[in-house]
Motif scaffolding. Structure first.
Motif, mmCIF file in Angstrom:
data_model
loop_
_atom_site.group_PDB
_atom_site.id
_atom_site.type_symbol
_atom_site.label_atom_id
_atom_site.label_comp_id
_atom_site.label_asym_id
_atom_site.label_seq_id
_atom_site.Cartn_x
_atom_site.Cartn_y
_atom_site.Cartn_z
ATOM 1 N N ARG A 8 0.842 -1.202 0.000
ATOM 2 C CA ARG A 8 0.000 0.000 0.000
ATOM 3 C C ARG A 8 0.877 1.252 0.000
ATOM 4 O O ARG A 8 1.794 1.378 0.808
ATOM 5 C CB ARG A 8 -0.898 -0.006 1.238
ATOM 6 C CG ARG A 8 -1.969 1.085 1.238
ATOM 7 C CD ARG A 8 -2.940 0.847 2.372
ATOM 8 N NE ARG A 8 -4.139 1.656 2.247
ATOM 9 C CZ ARG A 8 -5.214 1.538 3.019
ATOM 10 N NH1 ARG A 8 -5.240 0.617 3.976
ATOM 11 N NH2 ARG A 8 -6.275 2.300 2.849
ATOM 12 N N SER A 131 3.503 -1.518 -8.481
ATOM 13 C CA SER A 131 2.067 -1.658 -8.714
ATOM 14 C C SER A 131 1.404 -2.022 -7.395
ATOM 15 O O SER A 131 1.781 -3.011 -6.762
ATOM 16 C CB SER A 131 1.796 -2.738 -9.761
ATOM 17 O OG SER A 131 0.404 -2.922 -9.908
ATOM 18 N N TYR A 132 0.415 -1.249 -6.995
ATOM 19 C CA TYR A 132 -0.239 -1.457 -5.703
ATOM 20 C C TYR A 132 -1.564 -2.210 -5.837
ATOM 21 O O TYR A 132 -2.205 -2.480 -4.830
ATOM 22 C CB TYR A 132 -0.477 -0.103 -5.027
ATOM 23 C CG TYR A 132 0.804 0.663 -4.788
ATOM 24 C CD1 TYR A 132 1.634 0.342 -3.722
ATOM 25 C CD2 TYR A 132 1.199 1.688 -5.637
ATOM 26 C CE1 TYR A 132 2.826 1.029 -3.508
ATOM 27 C CE2 TYR A 132 2.381 2.384 -5.433
ATOM 28 C CZ TYR A 132 3.192 2.051 -4.365
ATOM 29 O OH TYR A 132 4.374 2.724 -4.160
ATOM 30 N N SER A 133 -1.946 -2.555 -7.042
ATOM 31 C CA SER A 133 -3.257 -3.164 -7.263
ATOM 32 C C SER A 133 -3.265 -4.668 -7.050
ATOM 33 O O SER A 133 -4.285 -5.236 -6.664
ATOM 34 C CB SER A 133 -3.750 -2.856 -8.685
ATOM 35 O OG SER A 133 -3.904 -1.464 -8.874
ATOM 36 N N GLU A 134 -2.136 -5.332 -7.314
ATOM 37 C CA GLU A 134 -2.103 -6.783 -7.291
ATOM 38 C C GLU A 134 -1.759 -7.334 -5.912
ATOM 39 O O GLU A 134 -0.990 -6.739 -5.154
ATOM 40 C CB GLU A 134 -1.075 -7.322 -8.297
ATOM 41 C CG GLU A 134 -1.469 -7.154 -9.740
ATOM 42 C CD GLU A 134 -1.173 -5.771 -10.286
ATOM 43 O OE1 GLU A 134 -1.651 -5.450 -11.385
ATOM 44 O OE2 GLU A 134 -0.476 -5.000 -9.595
ATOM 45 N N ASP A 167 -8.536 -5.734 -7.368
ATOM 46 C CA ASP A 167 -7.860 -4.431 -7.362
ATOM 47 C C ASP A 167 -7.696 -4.039 -5.900
ATOM 48 O O ASP A 167 -8.629 -3.541 -5.274
ATOM 49 C CB ASP A 167 -8.678 -3.395 -8.120
ATOM 50 C CG ASP A 167 -8.003 -2.022 -8.176
ATOM 51 O OD1 ASP A 167 -7.079 -1.777 -7.373
ATOM 52 O OD2 ASP A 167 -8.413 -1.200 -9.015
ATOM 53 N N VAL A 169 -6.166 -1.721 -4.418
ATOM 54 C CA VAL A 169 -6.330 -0.295 -4.108
ATOM 55 C C VAL A 169 -7.808 0.019 -3.904
ATOM 56 O O VAL A 169 -8.205 0.644 -2.914
ATOM 57 C CB VAL A 169 -5.729 0.580 -5.217
ATOM 58 C CG1 VAL A 169 -6.044 2.054 -4.956
ATOM 59 C CG2 VAL A 169 -4.220 0.366 -5.301
#
Length: 294
Positions: A8, A131-134, A167, A169
């Motif tokens: 995060r 990348s913070y989504s995965e 996702d 986020v």
């Protein structure tokens, strides 16, 4: 060793590095005899060009938290350490993360292994893409040290596709980092689970035992003594609202008596998750119950 990890963004920097928060679970090998519970360990987290975690490596021995910090964390989740003023690991080119671990009740994928929850900081370089989504899963590679874990896939795509694309986020918007493991995304077995959080496993066992005694029969003097002791413990754990809120007490009792009930203080498989709609229906039923009885 295997790991599932989410990161995060915080927007904070430290010593020339970005300071991001990481959380997830790690499963140790059955032959790994090291102690991770209530321990911290520095690691190196690497990223692919698209920002997805590509590897997590540590050749260091886990170090027990100082006794004062362990005492302070008695009633709190691991995420409490993120807010605490304390001596911290200083990131460098070789080690750019530090995680703290706690044993969980989540069943491992093989006999003799242990699954730990972890929380901590990752320090990417300013120019590094993250990348913070995965939610990523990593595992060992043959012939390479057990402590090195490499990208195996994305949770919700390559693992647990029944979850659909996650996702992280969007899913965590408005939530604290302490709620990350409450999502039903985690595990290395046959089905993903949600966890109650990152408090000590013994605390969750005490919470469940108290509610068993509160809503069940206390048929022996030992039960009564246990109940009195645990009632004081509930106050220390910040779980005393039920003593002053009759509706909350009735709601918890109704949930516990529902068919297929699984304790919220243990890992819950995806197939046994109850929805917000089901929770709301139970609450409304308890609200109108006195009126029906008049």
């Amino acid at each position: 060793m295997r790991m599932q990890i989410a990161i995060r963004q915080t927007g904070v920097t430290r010593d020339g590095y970005r300071a991001d928060i990481a959380g997830g679970i790690m499963e140790t090998s059955p032959v790994d005899q090291r102690i991770y519970d209530e321990c911290s360990m520095p690691l190196h987290v690497a990223f692919r060009e698209d920002g997805v975690v590509s590897s997590v490596v540590s050749l260091r021995t886990p170090t027990a938290l100082p006794s004062g910090i362990r005492a302070d964390l008695d009633c709190y989740p691991l995420e409490e350490l993120l807010l605490r003023q304390m001596d911290r690991f200083r990131p460098n080119g070789g080690l750019n993360a530090e995680f703290t671990f706690r044993e969980t009740a989540l069943s491992p994928s093989c006999r003799g292994a242990t699954v730990y929850a972890f929380s901590g900081m990752v320090y990417p370089e300013e120019s590094e893409c993250v990348s913070y989504s995965e939610v990523c899963q990593l595992g060992p590679r043959g012939g390479i040290a057990e402590e090195a874990m490499f990208f195996d896939g994305i949770v919700g795509e390559d693992f647990w596709p029944e979850l659909g694309r996650i996702d992280a986020v969007a899913e965590m918007r408005g939530a604290t980092m302490g709620q990350l493991l409450c999502k039903p995304w985690w595990g290395f077995g046959d089905e993903p689970h949600s966890l109650p959080g990152t408090m000590r496993k013994a605390n969750y066992e005490q919470l469940e035992r108290f509610q068993q005694l509160h809503f069940g029969e206390r048929s022996t003097p030992e039960d009564e003594a246990d109940y009195s002791r645990l009632k004081e413990r509930m106050i220390a754990l910040g779980m005393s609202d039920m003593f002053t809120d009759p509706l909350l007490e009735r709601y918890i009792g109704a949930r516990r008596s529902a068919p297929g009930f699984i304790s919220p203080y243990r890992p819950i498989p995806l197939s046994a998750q109850f929805s917000r709609r089901e929770a709301l229906e139970t609450l409304v039923t308890e609200l109108v119950a006195p009126a029906r009885g008049m």
